[in-house]
Enzyme design. Structure first.
Site, PDB file in Angstrom:
ATOM      1  N   ASN A  72       0.851  -1.185   0.000  1.00  0.00           N
ATOM      2  CA  ASN A  72       0.000   0.000   0.000  1.00  0.00           C
ATOM      3  C   ASN A  72       0.890   1.239   0.000  1.00  0.00           C
ATOM      4  OD1 ASN A  72       0.775   0.550   2.731  1.00  0.00           O
ATOM      5  ND2 ASN A  72      -0.896  -0.743   3.491  1.00  0.00           N
ATOM      6  N   ARG A  73       0.281   2.405  -0.091  1.00  0.00           N
ATOM      7  CA  ARG A  73       1.077   3.626  -0.242  1.00  0.00           C
ATOM      8  C   ARG A  73       2.009   3.838   0.951  1.00  0.00           C
ATOM      9  NH1 ARG A  73       2.326   8.448   0.913  1.00  0.00           N
ATOM     10  NH2 ARG A  73       1.178   8.295   2.871  1.00  0.00           N
ATOM     11  N   LYS A  74       1.513   3.596   2.161  1.00  0.00           N
ATOM     12  CA  LYS A  74       2.343   3.794   3.360  1.00  0.00           C
ATOM     13  C   LYS A  74       3.536   2.836   3.351  1.00  0.00           C
ATOM     14  CE  LYS A  74       1.990   3.758   8.432  1.00  0.00           C
ATOM     15  NZ  LYS A  74       2.953   2.684   8.699  1.00  0.00           N
ATOM     16  N   GLU A  75       3.292   1.581   3.038  1.00  0.00           N
ATOM     17  CA  GLU A  75       4.378   0.592   2.997  1.00  0.00           C
ATOM     18  C   GLU A  75       5.401   0.950   1.929  1.00  0.00           C
ATOM     19  OE1 GLU A  75       1.602  -3.223   4.389  1.00  0.00           O
ATOM     20  OE2 GLU A  75       1.881  -2.738   2.264  1.00  0.00           O
TER      21      GLU A  75
ATOM     22  N   ASP B 146      -6.691  -7.717   1.059  1.00  0.00           N
ATOM     23  CA  ASP B 146      -6.778  -9.148   0.764  1.00  0.00           C
ATOM     24  C   ASP B 146      -7.531  -9.384  -0.541  1.00  0.00           C
ATOM     25  OD1 ASP B 146      -5.634  -9.494   3.271  1.00  0.00           O
ATOM     26  OD2 ASP B 146      -7.559  -9.804   4.255  1.00  0.00           O
TER      27      ASP B 146
END
Length: 494
Positions: A209-212, A279
């Site tokens: 995701n964007r944060k990761e 998921d």
């Protein structure tokens, strides 16, 4: 939204013959729903009056659920403890059609369990309590996991690693899995948790995701271009073919190692719960790629699946039917959803509408060549009720009423045109010369006909009024007649 999938049914058929090997951290998700009744006197926190609870297969297990619900087969490998939560998960997986599980049991650790307390009215998560041991599996358990995984790779079309950092996907398990998959020529998708993407080296696709992504690349990653700029070095480090960054309501950006980046905007949707949306994205990507879809198609499938998932409560799975309805334009679906074709379909729909307390209207006709006069009657009829059923004369019935050279269009074509109208909720073909039997089956609250009839001339008026309904006559639009249009088309009149 961009151009929809042109042949979704062919893709769905291909998906149904594919198998995904899913490996990752399974957990028991429990949702306790209730209403906030007051503020706790012991601490300034809301008190939830619990009303109901639901238990779901969560984490990587939810990825497996989505794979199966989308129509593919799933082989799932995960880790549980020797406890009640582990037994519940094993039982739930065994009962889930389309999933074949190989759970490794580690008595030294608890099964990961998460309990979420949710405000029913506002669909707001108030609190989450976790029971877990987020530590890497021991050497002995690692060996057992690898032993469960490797024999399954030959059976799978694609491998999916769902990493929740709870201990299943250790560096050793990841390395053995990716190397074996590459040697077998099977693509590998990784939903990563580790910021060290070197451990996923050789995977086909990473889906942070964007944060990761921002943390792993030490970039802002706040625009598609900034994601593209930050991807080059990490793709080289991970030796992957592409990176897909999911950005919630801002859509998804895929950066391939070769070729142009692809950005897919998010579907506009009312979000009820984002639990498990990632998921669903991973599962949709896996089944699409396994079925032979290109990057663009796989992204659009995943984006649509995510839109369905976030519109549901709890850790949700998405069916192929729900995905199809989200992707295909309404007009494409209208005929199959609105035209009654199966035994009992009319009665089932009537029962559902009546349970909801909806006011059901009815009108009928041949509708051989749809013209503005028809549209006026249909829209006025829909305005007088909550759901409008249109009775359509069959081809044989039209011939008896209008002559051997009619209808111009067969009953299926006429039904599909009617179904495409927003004002029409259901189309029922009847074989008789009048719809009286159909009206008795429906017993509508509102019976609508054009104003060229009197109330006494309207077939079924006594049935409807006897049941407490009303007859509505709609002023007809002058200058429009199907017979005149047919004659003019044939050159019989000018």
């Amino acid at each position: 939204m961009a151009t929809p999938i042109l042949d979704f049914d062919a893709l769905a058929q291909a998906i149904s013959g594919r198998t995904v090997l899913c490996i990752g951290d399974i957990m028991l998700d429990e949702f306790v729903y209730g209403e906030v009744s007051r503020i706790s006197p012991e601490a300034p926190t809301p008190v939830i009056a619990a009303q109901r609870s639901e238990i779901h297969i969560g984490g990587a297990g939810n990825v497996a659920r989505n794979i199966a619900s989308l129509g593919a087969s799933c082989i799932f490998v995960g880790l549980v403890g020797e406890d009640e939560a582990g037994r519940q998960l094993a039982s739930a997986l065994a009962d889930y059609a389309g999933i074949e599980s190989a759970l490794v049991c580690d008595p030294s650790r608890p099964t990961t369990r998460k309990v979420r307390f949710v405000s029913e009215h506002f669909s707001t998560h108030m609190l989450r309590a976790d029971w877990e041991q987020a530590q890497a599996a021991s050497d002995e358990v690692e060996t057992r996991l690898i032993g469960a995984i490797l024999p399954q790779i030959a059976r799978a079309d694609i491998v999916l690693l769902s990493d929740y950092a709870k201990g299943v996907l250790t560096a050793r398990v990841i390395r053995h899995t990716i190397d074996a998959a590459r040697q077998a020529g099977k693509p590998v998708i990784v939903d990563p948790k580790s910021l060290n993407w070197a451990i996923y080296r050789g995977a086909t696709l990473l889906t942070p995701n964007r944060k990761e992504f921002a943390e792993a690349t030490r970039s802002r990653a706040d625009t598609p271009q900034s994601i593209v700029d930050a991807s080059e070095d990490v793709m080289r480090l991970a030796d992957c073919e592409a990176i897909l960054v999911t950005q919630g309501e801002h859509g998804m950006t895929l950066v391939p190692r070769h070729g142009e980046a692809i950005h897919v905007p998010a579907f506009p949707v009312k979000v009820r719960d984002v639990s498990g949306a990632g998921d669903t994205v991973a599962a949709a990507l896996a089944v699409s790629i396994a079925a032979g879809a290109d990057w663009d198609t796989a992204l659009r499938i995943a984006s649509a699946a995510a839109a369905v998932a976030v519109g549901k409560q709890g850790t949700a799975s998405v069916s192929a039917g729900e995905l199809r309805r989200k992707i295909l334009p309404h007009a494409t679906l209208a005929a199959e959803e609105k035209v009654v074709s199966a035994q009992g379909q009319l009665e089932a729909q009537l029962a559902e509408w009546k349970r909801e307390g909806l006011r059901i209207g009815f009108t009928n006709g041949c509708f051989d060549i749809l013209h503005p006069g028809h549209v006026k009657v249909l829209t006025a009829a829909r305005a007088a009720c909550d759901r409008l059923i249109v009775g359509l004369n069959s081809d044989a019935s039209v011939q008896r009423l209008k002559g051997a050279d009619r209808p111009v269009q067969d009953e299926r074509a006429r039904a599909e045109v009617l179904a495409a109208l927003e004002a029409v909720d259901l189309v029922v073909v009847f074989e008789e010369d009048t719809p009286i039997d159909l009206i008795r089956r429906i017993t509508p609250s509102v019976l609508v006909k054009g104003g060229d009839y009197t109330r006494e001339q309207v077939v079924g008026h006594e049935v409807v009024e006897g049941a407490g309904g009303v007859v509505v006559l709609v002023d007809i639009l002058q200058g429009f007649s199907t017979t005149a249009l047919v004659q003019r088309a044939r050159g019989e009149i000018k």
